[in-house]
Scaffold this motif. Structure first.
Motif, short mmCIF file in Angstrom:
data_model
loop_
_atom_site.label_atom_id
_atom_site.label_comp_id
_atom_site.label_asym_id
_atom_site.label_seq_id
_atom_site.Cartn_x
_atom_site.Cartn_y
_atom_site.Cartn_z
N VAL A 1 0.44 -0.90 0.17
CA VAL A 1 -0.34 0.14 0.10
C VAL A 1 0.90 0.80 -0.60
O VAL A 1 0.60 1.95 -0.66
CB VAL A 1 -0.73 0.24 0.85
CG1 VAL A 1 -1.60 1.37 0.89
CG2 VAL A 1 -1.64 -1.10 1.33
N VAL A 2 2.43 0.79 0.85
CA VAL A 2 2.43 2.67 0.54
C VAL A 2 3.53 2.66 -0.64
O VAL A 2 3.87 3.83 -0.73
CB VAL A 2 3.68 2.13 1.62
CG1 VAL A 2 4.79 2.66 1.89
CG2 VAL A 2 3.18 1.96 3.82
N SER A 3 4.24 1.49 -0.89
CA SER A 3 4.63 1.60 -2.75
C SER A 3 3.28 2.32 -3.62
O SER A 3 3.93 3.28 -4.01
CB SER A 3 5.00 0.32 -2.93
OG SER A 3 5.84 0.09 -2.00
N ALA A 4 2.05 1.43 -3.51
CA ALA A 4 1.07 2.06 -4.62
C ALA A 4 0.45 3.89 -4.31
O ALA A 4 0.82 4.42 -4.89
CB ALA A 4 0.38 1.68 -4.26
N GLY A 5 1.27 3.55 -2.87
CA GLY A 5 0.63 5.41 -2.07
C GLY A 5 1.46 5.89 -3.18
O GLY A 5 1.02 7.71 -3.24
N VAL A 6 2.80 5.90 -2.80
CA VAL A 6 4.17 6.83 -3.46
C VAL A 6 3.44 7.53 -5.57
O VAL A 6 3.41 8.44 -5.70
CB VAL A 6 5.12 6.32 -3.80
CG1 VAL A 6 6.54 7.03 -4.67
CG2 VAL A 6 5.83 6.36 -2.44
N LEU A 7 2.71 6.38 -6.00
CA LEU A 7 2.52 6.53 -7.43
C LEU A 7 1.35 7.54 -7.55
O LEU A 7 1.02 8.60 -8.12
CB LEU A 7 2.14 5.44 -7.99
CG LEU A 7 3.61 4.22 -8.42
CD1 LEU A 7 2.56 3.73 -8.56
CD2 LEU A 7 4.15 5.01 -9.17
N VAL A 8 0.11 6.76 -6.40
CA VAL A 8 -0.85 8.34 -5.80
C VAL A 8 -0.67 9.64 -6.16
O VAL A 8 -1.34 10.64 -6.31
CB VAL A 8 -1.76 7.62 -5.47
CG1 VAL A 8 -3.11 8.31 -5.40
CG2 VAL A 8 -2.66 6.10 -5.49
N LEU A 9 0.27 9.62 -4.68
CA LEU A 9 0.60 11.04 -4.45
C LEU A 9 1.69 11.35 -5.53
O LEU A 9 1.09 12.78 -5.74
CB LEU A 9 1.76 10.67 -3.58
CG LEU A 9 1.69 12.17 -1.92
CD1 LEU A 9 -0.17 12.67 -1.51
CD2 LEU A 9 2.63 11.99 -0.51
N ARG A 10 2.26 11.51 -6.05
CA ARG A 10 3.01 11.84 -7.62
C ARG A 10 2.06 12.48 -8.78
O ARG A 10 2.00 13.34 -9.35
CB ARG A 10 3.92 10.74 -7.51
CG ARG A 10 4.64 11.54 -7.29
CD ARG A 10 6.09 9.72 -8.14
NE ARG A 10 7.59 9.82 -7.16
CZ ARG A 10 8.64 9.38 -7.37
NH1 ARG A 10 8.89 9.03 -8.74
NH2 ARG A 10 9.99 9.40 -6.45
N ARG A 11 1.17 11.76 -8.43
CA ARG A 11 0.06 11.89 -9.98
C ARG A 11 -1.07 12.49 -9.03
O ARG A 11 -1.52 14.18 -9.66
CB ARG A 11 -1.23 10.72 -10.24
CG ARG A 11 -1.78 10.76 -11.11
CD ARG A 11 -2.77 9.88 -11.77
NE ARG A 11 -3.76 9.69 -13.09
CZ ARG A 11 -2.78 9.71 -14.17
NH1 ARG A 11 -1.62 9.48 -14.31
NH2 ARG A 11 -3.68 9.57 -14.85
N THR A 12 -0.98 13.46 -8.03
CA THR A 12 -2.91 13.77 -7.43
C THR A 12 -2.36 15.01 -6.69
O THR A 12 -2.51 16.02 -6.79
CB THR A 12 -3.17 13.70 -6.09
OG1 THR A 12 -2.52 12.63 -5.29
CG2 THR A 12 -3.57 12.52 -6.89
#
Length: 498
Positions: free
Chosen positions: A424-435
């Motif tokens: 989840v933390v690794s996916a969160g990096v991708l989400v935060l970079r996009r948003t």
């Protein structure tokens, strides 16, 4: 459904951490953070799993529930109930290196999220800011399980080791009724309560309640002691290394190295506990990445050094015992070094207990402050400025089961919860970079989305290597958490009520 996946802004998370009466003191620097990580990662496993991975093992499963899920997916009804893991031999040093690289992907993701969101709660808080309240709750609920089950198993191990030391040094030991779990493998043992396991957890809980500065100082001392014990082993036993034990270096080829990596992977779990201290860090944007990445580098170096020395002083085939390092030193008549290894093992257990109890209390504290757990969990001690209520509740929640059960059989529950959080933390990096692509980041995971994606893939593969029984228990625990969320958390969430 909107509320379930509604995120909490980073600004709101930071603002909540500065509310008077809910604020923690910022006293930790980069070294203290790194010491917390080393305290969590390096336990007695460095002296045990190194030998297991080098010599290999054969595991028999008496039920389909115990068969790894990956084997069931690939082979179905033809799944083997006996799995042989070829030994890595001296190549176990490469196993540690490969594992460090795999964990490094997740560590880099934690470092970026920690400097973006310098708030207590670790993966729970990161998920709240990127994926919404429901996912955050699931992560927090499973982090509680990860820290609790890990410490139950370590506390039971500490009790056994403590009793052994009492007998070997002083010639006496505690009666069985007060020094062993009441229930092992579902059977009553005749013991009343595992008193040493309970008492050591109560002592460490008191230290954690007294103050974070004092807790960090205690952990720093324990880390120095166990680093000293490891250094004594590497330098002292290094004189007895015979290079012919390293030939062949890869007796079972790369398959041995890879299966060795699967065995030693879980010795690295614990670096994520550094991020639970984000709110008590003096300069989180600078110190948190140093603490997380520094922990992984130091621990990897020590693991590889121990692996090379151990396989250099004994044939790798002889290392599949309960205490391979102690056995090898005994055969070489290096009793003084053996005693220091014993000290390092027991201090390693103590520091792991301290750090995981610290991390567990901070997760409960963060969830309570967000309204997902009762408010009393986030009360701050008026004098010591620590979350004393959640710390003591965490202490009893781990201490009492440690006195009753042998929790070693539930260790895989800790592993699957950790890997879920890493994903989840690794996916969160991708989400935060996009948003929020323009949000300032003092540290960024290199190579764009590649490393976070590699981290997710590595974690999912390792989760598939866990047995079906662990997945069943994981879903059962998650189902309990979901029920609590809808009964209490969803209604009392500060995000929803605002």
């Amino acid at each position: 459904m909107k509320q379930l996946f509604r995120t909490k802004s980073i600004e709101a998370l930071v603002a909540a951490s500065n509310v008077e009466g809910k604020r923690l003191d910022r006293t930790l620097g980069a070294w203290s953070l790194m010491a917390l990580g080393i305290g969590a990662v390096i336990g007695s496993g460095i002296f045990i799993l190194t030998g297991t991975a080098a010599a290999g093992e054969v595991r028999s499963f008496h039920s389909i529930l115990h068969v790894p899920i990956l084997d069931l997916i690939m082979n179905g009804a033809n799944s083997s109930f006996t799995i042989g893991r070829p030994g890595a031999g001296p190549g176990v040093a490469l196993s540690f290196l490969l594992t460090a690289i795999a964990c490094g992907f997740a560590a880099l993701c934690y470092a970026e999220m920690a400097c973006c969101i310098p708030v207590a709660g670790s993966a729970y808080t990161y998920a709240y800011a990127t994926m919404g309240e429901f996912i955050a709750w699931l992560i927090g609920w499973n982090l509680i399980l990860e820290y609790a089950v890990s410490n139950m198993a370590v506390a039971v191990g500490f009790s056994a080791y403590f009793n052994d030391i009492l007998e070997s040094i002083f010639g006496w030991h505690l009666p069985k009724q007060l020094s062993e779990p009441m229930i092992v493998g579902g059977q009553f043992t005749g013991s009343w309560f595992n008193l040493p396991a309970f008492l050591i957890l109560m002592l460490l809980t008191w230290v954690l309640t007294y103050g974070i500065k004092e807790s960090a100082r205690t952990n720093n001392i324990m880390v120095l002691v166990k680093l000293g014990a490891i250094a004594i082993f590497v330098i002292g036993a290094g004189r007895a290394v015979s290079t012919h034990h390293w030939h062949p270096f890869l007796p079972n080829g790369m398959s041995g190295v890879l299966t060795g990596a699967a065995i030693v992977f879980f010795t690295y779990i614990g670096f994520d506990s550094v991020s639970t201290a984000a709110e008590e860090c003096k300069n989180p944007q600078r110190d948190l990445p140093i603490g997380i990445i520094g922990t992984l580098l130091v621990c990897s170096t020590l693991y590889i050094a121990v692996a090379l020395v151990l396989t250099g002083i004994a044939p790798w085939q002889s290392l599949n015992s309960a205490a391979p390092v102690a056995e090898a030193l005994k055969n070489l008549n290096m009793n003084t070094i053996r005693e220091w290894v014993g000290v390092g093992a027991i201090v390693g257990m103590l520091s792991s207990l301290l750090v995981f109890q610290y991390g567990q209390a901070r997760v409960w504290f963060a969830m309570s402050r967000d309204g997902l757990l009762p408010r009393f969990f986030s009360r701050i001690h008026p004098k010591h400025h620590t979350p004393h209520v959640s710390t003591w509740i965490a202490g009893f929640a781990v201490g009492i089961p440690s006195g009753v059960w042998d929790i070693g059989t539930f260790a895989d529950l800790s592993n699957i919860g950790t890997l879920f959080a890493f994903t989840v933390v690794s996916a969160g990096v991708l989400v935060l970079r996009r948003t929020q692509p323009d949000r300032p980041r003092s540290f960024r995971v290199p190579f764009g989305p590649l490393f976070p994606l590699l981290s997710i893939a590595s974690c999912l593969i390792l989760m598939m290597a866990l047995p079906l029984e662990t997945w069943v228990r994981f879903f059962f625990w998650s189902a309990i958490g979901i029920a609590i969320y809808f009964a209490f958390g969803k209604k009392n969430s500060t995000l929803a009520n605002s």
